[in-house]
Design a protein around this motif. Structure first.
Motif, PDB file in Angstrom:
ATOM      1  N   PHE A  23       0.841  -1.204   0.000  1.00  0.00           N
ATOM      2  CA  PHE A  23       0.000   0.000   0.000  1.00  0.00           C
ATOM      3  C   PHE A  23       0.872   1.248   0.000  1.00  0.00           C
ATOM      4  O   PHE A  23       0.589   2.224  -0.715  1.00  0.00           O
ATOM      5  CB  PHE A  23      -0.926   0.004   1.217  1.00  0.00           C
ATOM      6  CG  PHE A  23      -1.790   1.234   1.297  1.00  0.00           C
ATOM      7  CD1 PHE A  23      -2.918   1.358   0.499  1.00  0.00           C
ATOM      8  CD2 PHE A  23      -1.461   2.281   2.149  1.00  0.00           C
ATOM      9  CE1 PHE A  23      -3.708   2.505   0.554  1.00  0.00           C
ATOM     10  CE2 PHE A  23      -2.237   3.428   2.213  1.00  0.00           C
ATOM     11  CZ  PHE A  23      -3.369   3.540   1.411  1.00  0.00           C
ATOM     12  N   ALA A  24       1.947   1.222   0.797  1.00  0.00           N
ATOM     13  CA  ALA A  24       2.859   2.367   0.842  1.00  0.00           C
ATOM     14  C   ALA A  24       3.533   2.580  -0.510  1.00  0.00           C
ATOM     15  O   ALA A  24       3.796   3.714  -0.919  1.00  0.00           O
ATOM     16  CB  ALA A  24       3.910   2.149   1.933  1.00  0.00           C
ATOM     17  N   SER A  25       3.800   1.487  -1.212  1.00  0.00           N
ATOM     18  CA  SER A  25       4.488   1.587  -2.503  1.00  0.00           C
ATOM     19  C   SER A  25       3.578   2.100  -3.602  1.00  0.00           C
ATOM     20  O   SER A  25       4.037   2.739  -4.554  1.00  0.00           O
ATOM     21  CB  SER A  25       5.038   0.209  -2.903  1.00  0.00           C
ATOM     22  OG  SER A  25       5.929  -0.280  -1.933  1.00  0.00           O
ATOM     23  N   LEU A  26       2.267   1.804  -3.482  1.00  0.00           N
ATOM     24  CA  LEU A  26       1.314   2.109  -4.548  1.00  0.00           C
ATOM     25  C   LEU A  26       1.924   1.668  -5.890  1.00  0.00           C
ATOM     26  O   LEU A  26       2.393   0.555  -6.011  1.00  0.00           O
ATOM     27  CB  LEU A  26       0.962   3.594  -4.544  1.00  0.00           C
ATOM     28  CG  LEU A  26       0.034   4.066  -3.420  1.00  0.00           C
ATOM     29  CD1 LEU A  26      -0.209   5.569  -3.535  1.00  0.00           C
ATOM     30  CD2 LEU A  26      -1.295   3.327  -3.421  1.00  0.00           C
ATOM     31  N   GLY A  27       1.895   2.544  -6.887  1.00  0.00           N
ATOM     32  CA  GLY A  27       2.520   2.200  -8.163  1.00  0.00           C
ATOM     33  C   GLY A  27       3.706   3.091  -8.449  1.00  0.00           C
ATOM     34  O   GLY A  27       4.088   3.310  -9.599  1.00  0.00           O
ATOM     35  N   HIS A  53      -0.241  12.919 -10.970  1.00  0.00           N
ATOM     36  CA  HIS A  53       0.303  11.589 -10.711  1.00  0.00           C
ATOM     37  C   HIS A  53      -0.720  10.627 -10.102  1.00  0.00           C
ATOM     38  O   HIS A  53      -0.489   9.413 -10.091  1.00  0.00           O
ATOM     39  CB  HIS A  53       1.508  11.682  -9.761  1.00  0.00           C
ATOM     40  CG  HIS A  53       2.623  12.525 -10.283  1.00  0.00           C
ATOM     41  ND1 HIS A  53       3.296  12.226 -11.451  1.00  0.00           N
ATOM     42  CD2 HIS A  53       3.188  13.667  -9.801  1.00  0.00           C
ATOM     43  CE1 HIS A  53       4.231  13.144 -11.657  1.00  0.00           C
ATOM     44  NE2 HIS A  53       4.180  14.039 -10.675  1.00  0.00           N
ATOM     45  N   PHE A  54      -1.825  11.156  -9.597  1.00  0.00           N
ATOM     46  CA  PHE A  54      -2.776  10.323  -8.863  1.00  0.00           C
ATOM     47  C   PHE A  54      -3.317   9.162  -9.695  1.00  0.00           C
ATOM     48  O   PHE A  54      -3.257   7.995  -9.282  1.00  0.00           O
ATOM     49  CB  PHE A  54      -3.946  11.175  -8.341  1.00  0.00           C
ATOM     50  CG  PHE A  54      -3.563  12.132  -7.247  1.00  0.00           C
ATOM     51  CD1 PHE A  54      -2.401  11.960  -6.518  1.00  0.00           C
ATOM     52  CD2 PHE A  54      -4.366  13.217  -6.953  1.00  0.00           C
ATOM     53  CE1 PHE A  54      -2.041  12.834  -5.514  1.00  0.00           C
ATOM     54  CE2 PHE A  54      -4.025  14.110  -5.943  1.00  0.00           C
ATOM     55  CZ  PHE A  54      -2.862  13.915  -5.222  1.00  0.00           C
ATOM     56  N   LEU A  61      -3.669   3.448 -10.900  1.00  0.00           N
ATOM     57  CA  LEU A  61      -3.875   2.387 -11.884  1.00  0.00           C
ATOM     58  C   LEU A  61      -2.833   1.277 -11.714  1.00  0.00           C
ATOM     59  O   LEU A  61      -3.146   0.091 -11.864  1.00  0.00           O
ATOM     60  CB  LEU A  61      -3.804   2.950 -13.306  1.00  0.00           C
ATOM     61  CG  LEU A  61      -5.050   3.674 -13.818  1.00  0.00           C
ATOM     62  CD1 LEU A  61      -4.778   4.302 -15.178  1.00  0.00           C
ATOM     63  CD2 LEU A  61      -6.233   2.710 -13.916  1.00  0.00           C
ATOM     64  N   LEU A  62      -1.609   1.669 -11.395  1.00  0.00           N
ATOM     65  CA  LEU A  62      -0.556   0.681 -11.175  1.00  0.00           C
ATOM     66  C   LEU A  62      -0.639   0.067  -9.786  1.00  0.00           C
ATOM     67  O   LEU A  62      -0.072  -1.002  -9.539  1.00  0.00           O
ATOM     68  CB  LEU A  62       0.819   1.322 -11.373  1.00  0.00           C
ATOM     69  CG  LEU A  62       1.173   1.651 -12.825  1.00  0.00           C
ATOM     70  CD1 LEU A  62       2.465   2.449 -12.888  1.00  0.00           C
ATOM     71  CD2 LEU A  62       1.308   0.372 -13.639  1.00  0.00           C
ATOM     72  N   PHE A  63      -1.356   0.735  -8.876  1.00  0.00           N
ATOM     73  CA  PHE A  63      -1.528   0.197  -7.523  1.00  0.00           C
ATOM     74  C   PHE A  63      -2.386  -1.059  -7.543  1.00  0.00           C
ATOM     75  O   PHE A  63      -2.127  -2.019  -6.804  1.00  0.00           O
ATOM     76  CB  PHE A  63      -2.175   1.270  -6.644  1.00  0.00           C
ATOM     77  CG  PHE A  63      -2.518   0.788  -5.256  1.00  0.00           C
ATOM     78  CD1 PHE A  63      -1.578   0.114  -4.502  1.00  0.00           C
ATOM     79  CD2 PHE A  63      -3.777   1.022  -4.712  1.00  0.00           C
ATOM     80  CE1 PHE A  63      -1.878  -0.319  -3.216  1.00  0.00           C
ATOM     81  CE2 PHE A  63      -4.086   0.594  -3.436  1.00  0.00           C
ATOM     82  CZ  PHE A  63      -3.139  -0.075  -2.680  1.00  0.00           C
TER      83      PHE A  63
END
Length: 509
Positions: free
Chosen positions: A65-69, A218-219, A224-226
């Protein structure tokens, strides 16, 4: 045509250098800890390793979750900036600040989760140790240096930090009760490695004006990559959680099953590095080429990557089928009886994961088609969860290994279809490339199977059989005049010639 494309691509010194340093970086990130694996496997045992594996899997949900995408997206965006330091600085600080905020939130939720439900008195030290891994996400600057195509920096960082890690484990991890200490040393090494990278930012980024920073853009791409990151986590980490929950038997047996699975997955991931090492290199390079509208250059790189994956993954699969039991016997020691079968079941990942990397990070991500990556990983995650629910209660960790291989096959088939539809590669060439590696692999398999059948398991027999396999595989490819094998040999002698020429020049001086 194919041979010409290979040699056109090889003209880039940067790619060759990046490949070498990326290989060093990724191998050392796992190899140096693996130096301690035989020691830790014996000191902590399968049960202790299972406890670590389960705790680590819990923390990884919050890490993802911290990494997201940010990692994949950040590498692409930094690569697009090329040599524009102002633009690059804005992108870097925008992504760094966003990820820092998300990481703090993720860590806070982890702490609340822990204090709410409790981990048990015997486990709270272990859970606290692995939680530091969440914090380290905020300071991971790998995306920046990969986007800059500066893989040497990452390699140097890894060597220094991992050597320290190896030393600390041998000094402080002494009994079966030191599981939490082993976890603490591992995560502190990761945090330290990330912090060291900040020293190398000077001259590469500047402080921009706050008014120039644009966070909102960037959101959407990051989110989308998350989604695929969550899905990947589900079928790479959730396995360990579900083994602990769904396996029938005592808690000790569950920890044992997790321990065997952890060691099999660790060895598989180490070998997988040799297949996926070129992914981060070509992602940055393809992003640059795409930004310059050099689509032929992108296709050449994709074609080269397909060649590479076929030629490296095939011998790894056959090698693991023959040598897994030999490796487990002397490397891990007694108490890991289920590990060889798990390694064999995971072996197809070498091909599937390699192709997935090509058709996602090297193509779909480069062409801003993140939605297909999201769909493919969601499909794989659903398949993995369903198979785990069905298989683990009956066959334990074996079921998890089968589920992992099947879901990666499904993921591979989907992105393969999309990449073919988008015409990122030629279908005829794809299968044509596979013929010679498969023939060579089968011949290698027959030879090493016969040798292993008549030789006892030991480190000597493993090393000799592995060496024989490499020689047989390579010679068979060369005898069949395989273009990729010829390219590699020629490239090797060119590098060797330059090396000796430089030494000769220094002697004359």
């Amino acid at each position: 045509m194919l041979r010409g494309e290979l040699f056109d691509m090889s003209k880039s010194k940067t790619l060759t250098s990046n490949f070498i340093f990326s290989l060093i970086n990724q191998i050392l990130a796992i190899v140096l800890p693996l130096i301690t694996t035989p020691y830790v496997a014996r000191v902590l045992g399968a049960v202790g390793n299972g406890q670590y594996s389960y705790a680590y899997s819990i923390a990884q949900y919050f890490v993802i979750f911290a990494s997201l995408g940010f990692s994949s997206y950040g590498q692409r965006e930094i690569a697009k900036c090329d040599n524009d330091i102002k633009k690059r600085s804005c992108v870097f600080w925008e992504l760094f600040i966003l990820r820092f905020i998300v990481t703090l939130f993720s860590f806070a939720v982890f702490l609340i989760f822990g204090f709410s439900i409790g981990y048990g008195i015997s486990s709270w030290l272990l859970m606290f140790a692995v939680s530091i891994n969440i914090i380290s996400v905020a300071f991971d600057l790998s995306f920046f240096f990969q986007g800059m195509e500066e893989f040497k920096m990452l390699a140097i960082r890894t060597i220094i930090i991992r050597l320290i890690l190896v030393s600390l484990i041998f000094v402080f991890v002494r009994t079966a009760n030191d599981v939490w200490l082993y976890a603490l040393i591992s995560v502190l090494a990761s945090l330290g490695a990330n912090l060291v990278m900040f020293l190398s930012l000077r001259g590469r980024v500047v402080w921009p004006r706050w008014s120039n920073l644009q966070f909102k853009k960037h959101f959407k791409p990051v989110l989308l990559l998350f989604i695929p990151n969550i899905a990947i986590t589900l079928y790479s980490i959730l396995d360990k959680t579900m083994i602990n929950i769904l396996t029938n038997g005592t808690q000790e047996f569950k920890d044992y099953s997790n321990g065997c699975y952890e060691q099999a997955y660790k060895i598989n991931s180490l070998a997988l590095i040799f297949v996926t090492v070129i992914s981060s290199i070509f992602q940055s390079r393809n992003s640059i080429l795409h930004a310059k509208n050099d689509e032929e250059g992108v296709k050449r790189n994709v074609n080269f990557a397909i060649n590479y994956v076929w030629h490296v993954s095939v011998p790894l699969i056959f090698g693991f089928v023959v040598l897994s039991e030999n490796l487990t016997t002397w490397f891990f020691g007694p108490g890991y009886d289920d590990t060889p079968l798990l390694m064999i079941l995971m072996a197809p990942r070498f091909l599937f994961s390699g192709l997935i990397e090509i058709f996602t990070t090297q193509t779909l991500l480069v062409y801003n088609k993140e939605k297909y990556i999201s769909i493919s990983t969601r499909i794989a995650a659903v398949i993995n969860i369903c198979l785990n629910l069905i298989l683990i209660p009956f066959i334990g960790a074996v079921g998890a290994a089968i589920a992992t291989a099947v879901c990666e096959l499904a993921n591979c088939m989907f992105v393969f279809y999309i990449a073919k539809k988008e015409k990122y590669f030629n279908l005829k060439d794809f299968f044509k490339i596979s013929i010679k590696p498969l023939i060579s692999g089968l011949i290698m398999f027959a030879v090493i199977f016969i040798i292993q059948f008549y030789w006892n398991f030991s480190i000597l027999s493993f090393a000799v059989i592995m060496l024989v396999g490499i020689i047989v595989y390579s010679l068979t490819l060369l005898l069949m005049r395989d273009n990729f094998a010829i390219f590699v040999v020629q490239k090797f002698f060119i590098i060797l010639k330059k090396y000796f020429s430089s030494i000769k020049g220094r002697i004359k001086k």
